[in-house]
Design a protein around this motif. Structure first.
Motif, PDB file in Angstrom:
ATOM      1  N   SER A   1       5.150  -2.024  -6.614  1.00 11.81           N
ATOM      2  CA  SER A   1       4.494  -1.032  -7.465  1.00 11.81           C
ATOM      3  C   SER A   1       4.079  -1.595  -8.811  1.00 11.81           C
ATOM      4  O   SER A   1       3.431  -0.924  -9.597  1.00 11.81           O
ATOM      5  CB  SER A   1       5.432   0.156  -7.704  1.00 11.81           C
ATOM      6  OG  SER A   1       6.597  -0.267  -8.391  1.00 11.81           O
ATOM      7  N   ALA A   2       4.417  -2.857  -9.080  1.00 13.41           N
ATOM      8  CA  ALA A   2       4.244  -3.391 -10.431  1.00 13.41           C
ATOM      9  C   ALA A   2       2.791  -3.536 -10.832  1.00 13.41           C
ATOM     10  O   ALA A   2       2.443  -3.365 -11.993  1.00 13.41           O
ATOM     11  CB  ALA A   2       4.945  -4.745 -10.544  1.00 13.41           C
TER      12      ALA A   2
ATOM     13  N   LEU B   1       0.834  -1.202   0.000  1.00 17.78           N
ATOM     14  CA  LEU B   1       0.000   0.000   0.000  1.00 17.78           C
ATOM     15  C   LEU B   1       0.869   1.254   0.000  1.00 17.78           C
ATOM     16  O   LEU B   1       0.590   2.222  -0.714  1.00 17.78           O
ATOM     17  CB  LEU B   1      -0.935  -0.001   1.206  1.00 17.78           C
ATOM     18  CG  LEU B   1      -2.163  -0.903   1.109  1.00 17.78           C
ATOM     19  CD1 LEU B   1      -2.934  -0.891   2.426  1.00 17.78           C
ATOM     20  CD2 LEU B   1      -3.084  -0.472  -0.031  1.00 17.78           C
ATOM     21  N   ASP B   2       1.930   1.246   0.802  1.00 15.36           N
ATOM     22  CA  ASP B   2       2.844   2.390   0.828  1.00 15.36           C
ATOM     23  C   ASP B   2       3.425   2.658  -0.558  1.00 15.36           C
ATOM     24  O   ASP B   2       3.446   3.793  -1.037  1.00 15.36           O
ATOM     25  CB  ASP B   2       4.001   2.123   1.803  1.00 15.36           C
ATOM     26  CG  ASP B   2       3.625   2.358   3.259  1.00 15.36           C
ATOM     27  OD1 ASP B   2       2.620   3.053   3.509  1.00 15.36           O
ATOM     28  OD2 ASP B   2       4.333   1.842   4.134  1.00 15.36           O
ATOM     29  N   ALA B   3       3.920   1.598  -1.197  1.00 14.03           N
ATOM     30  CA  ALA B   3       4.626   1.757  -2.464  1.00 14.03           C
ATOM     31  C   ALA B   3       3.695   2.117  -3.610  1.00 14.03           C
ATOM     32  O   ALA B   3       4.064   2.871  -4.511  1.00 14.03           O
ATOM     33  CB  ALA B   3       5.390   0.474  -2.798  1.00 14.03           C
ATOM     34  N   SER B   4       2.481   1.576  -3.591  1.00  9.40           N
ATOM     35  CA  SER B   4       1.564   1.773  -4.718  1.00  9.40           C
ATOM     36  C   SER B   4       0.743   3.045  -4.600  1.00  9.40           C
ATOM     37  O   SER B   4       0.304   3.598  -5.607  1.00  9.40           O
ATOM     38  CB  SER B   4       0.612   0.578  -4.830  1.00  9.40           C
ATOM     39  OG  SER B   4      -0.266   0.534  -3.710  1.00  9.40           O
ATOM     40  N   GLY B   5       0.500   3.499  -3.370  1.00  3.56           N
ATOM     41  CA  GLY B   5      -0.391   4.630  -3.171  1.00  3.56           C
ATOM     42  C   GLY B   5      -1.856   4.282  -3.341  1.00  3.56           C
ATOM     43  O   GLY B   5      -2.716   5.162  -3.316  1.00  3.56           O
ATOM     44  N   ALA B   6      -2.159   2.989  -3.525  1.00  4.10           N
ATOM     45  CA  ALA B   6      -3.539   2.558  -3.735  1.00  4.10           C
ATOM     46  C   ALA B   6      -4.323   2.602  -2.428  1.00  4.10           C
ATOM     47  O   ALA B   6      -3.759   2.669  -1.335  1.00  4.10           O
ATOM     48  CB  ALA B   6      -3.563   1.148  -4.324  1.00  4.10           C
ATOM     49  N   GLY B   7      -5.641   2.527  -2.550  1.00  2.00           N
ATOM     50  CA  GLY B   7      -6.494   2.526  -1.371  1.00  2.00           C
ATOM     51  C   GLY B   7      -6.719   1.150  -0.795  1.00  2.00           C
ATOM     52  O   GLY B   7      -7.099   1.009   0.371  1.00  2.00           O
ATOM     53  N   LEU B   8      -6.485   0.103  -1.608  1.00  2.00           N
ATOM     54  CA  LEU B   8      -6.795  -1.271  -1.212  1.00  2.00           C
ATOM     55  C   LEU B   8      -5.716  -2.203  -1.739  1.00  2.00           C
ATOM     56  O   LEU B   8      -5.255  -2.054  -2.873  1.00  2.00           O
ATOM     57  CB  LEU B   8      -8.153  -1.683  -1.789  1.00  2.00           C
ATOM     58  CG  LEU B   8      -8.566  -3.155  -1.663  1.00  2.00           C
ATOM     59  CD1 LEU B   8      -8.937  -3.481  -0.221  1.00  2.00           C
ATOM     60  CD2 LEU B   8      -9.742  -3.476  -2.589  1.00  2.00           C
ATOM     61  N   ALA B   9      -5.311  -3.162  -0.913  1.00  2.00           N
ATOM     62  CA  ALA B   9      -4.425  -4.240  -1.349  1.00  2.00           C
ATOM     63  C   ALA B   9      -5.121  -5.566  -1.081  1.00  2.00           C
ATOM     64  O   ALA B   9      -5.818  -5.718  -0.074  1.00  2.00           O
ATOM     65  CB  ALA B   9      -3.091  -4.188  -0.608  1.00  2.00           C
TER      66      ALA B   9
END
Length: 400
Positions: free
Chosen positions: A395-396, A115-123
């Motif tokens: 981040s991939a 979540l930190d690396a992607s900046g997404a709201g959900l993993a």
């Protein structure tokens, strides 16, 4: 009630009802998380009116271990209990921990890092599946992995791809709201789909969970899940702009490009797996295409199939007979479906037409959730110190 010396990074929420035989295993699994050892994992337990001894067990754990919050309520839905836990959670991220499921010792840390690396709201991650009760991720004999597809909004609106191993940003509740408390089964799908649409989602391609498969699970109620899907999916789908699912529409406002997206989306809604199909919405999309690009055989032919799925067989028959066929292949297809409708044959026997296009072919492929075997070497590599432990580029697979 215990308290961490540091503010937690993650809050794990545990809702329990008549699950005393599973509760200690769930708590021990969370206490063995690497984030907990670092003082960065909070555990919030909601005893949802259980008739068994979870409250006493939770209180004992809270006396002996910091960072455990215990709540007891009257019997309420799973999502009401989750909302109650979210209301007191201190973590930046929140994860659900079902009493019958278990996690890899580093699950909470890995999910938070993605979540930190992607900046997404959900993993969301893959999971092992076991029929055995109270196994742990480290001692399970299961080699069956439930592999989730990579994230795309285009797939998420036609199939629940998120699975049981999830983590989301706590501030998503400020932007999206809470879980729908009136639901019993599909409330997580409703909330997670909304979060994924607004804030993005990322798939963690590692089997970080151990899911206990049982006919007693809420998820085994397929009929109830279908009913609840139809309660929220049609309205939410109509709120999502087409360009959010079809990026090639950004900067391309042509009718031709819009028709390509509309046809693809209509076909997805027509053929979506059980509980996710929406022939009424598909018909509206086909009608829009017919207005923008009139006379397309594939659109009118598939629209007739959508009419059948919507329970309008006579209308479908009239629509098929009204199609202007241009060659023998089209004439044969129309005659085939007319004949099947006249005989009252089942829906699955009807023919449909799919036309590919480079713009949609270039989108992320739709990959079904699948169960596959994991070799012993792959399993060993996941253990602490193993070669694949924490492997992957965080981040991939992120998509906003």
């Amino acid at each position: 009630m215990g308290g961490h010396m540091r503010r937690p990074l993650v809050t794990a929420i545990v809702s329990t009802f008549d699950a005393e035989r599973l509760f200690a295993g769930c708590m021990e699994n969370l206490l063995r998380q690497s984030l907990y050892a670092r003082g960065l994992l909070e555990i919030v337990v909601v005893d949802s009116g259980s008739r068994q001894g979870e409250s006493a067990l939770a209180a004992a754990y809270a006396r002996e271990h910091p960072g455990i919050v215990c709540l007891r309520t009257q019997r309420e839905t799973l999502y009401a209990a989750w909302n109650r836990a979210v209301g007191v959670a201190l973590g930046r991220y929140i994860a659900n921990a079902n009493t019958d499921d278990r996690h890899h010792p580093d699950t909470m840390r890995v999910m938070a890092e993605w979540l930190d690396a992607s900046g997404a709201g959900l993993a969301y991650a893959d999971t092992l599946i076991t029929p055995a009760v109270n196994e742990t991720h480290m001692d399970t004999r299961s080699d069956v992995v439930w592999a989730m597809p990579g994230y795309s909004l285009r797939q998420a609106v036609v199939d629940c791809i998120f699975g049981p191993v999830t983590m989301w940003r706590a501030d998503a509740h400020d932007a999206i709201g809470m879980f729908p408390e009136e639901m019993r089964i599909a409330g997580d799908y409703a909330f997670f789909l909304h979060v994924a649409w607004k804030m993005g989602a990322v798939h963690v391609p590692l089997p970080l969970g151990l899911c206990h498969q049982s006919m007693d699970n809420l998820s085994s109620d397929v009929v109830g899940a279908v009913r609840e899907n139809y309660a929220f999916l049609p309205a939410l789908r109509r709120c999502i702009p087409l360009a959010d699912m079809y990026p090639f529409l950004d900067g391309n406002a042509s009718d031709a490009a819009r028709c390509i997206a509309l046809v693809d989306y209509a076909n997805l809604l027509l053929f979506a797996p059980g509980g996710h199909a929406d022939p009424a919405h598909a018909l509206d999309l086909y009608a829009e295409v017919d207005a923008l690009c009139p006379g397309r055989f594939d659109v009118r032919f598939n629209a007739a199939v959508a009419m059948v799925k919507a329970g309008e067989r006579e209308r479908a028959m009239d629509a098929l007979r009204g199609i202007d066929v241009r060659d023998d292949e089209e004439r044969t297809l129309v005659a085939h479906n007319v004949r099947l409708l006249q005989r009252g044959e089942p829906l699955w026997k009807l023919a449909t037409v799919s036309v590919s296009h480079p713009l949609t072919d270039a989108l992320a492929p739709l990959v079904p959730r699948e169960r596959r075997r994991m070799s012993r070497a792959q399993y060993i590599a996941l253990r602490p110190g193993g070669a694949a432990y924490l492997a992957g580029d965080a981040s991939a697979d992120a998509t906003r």
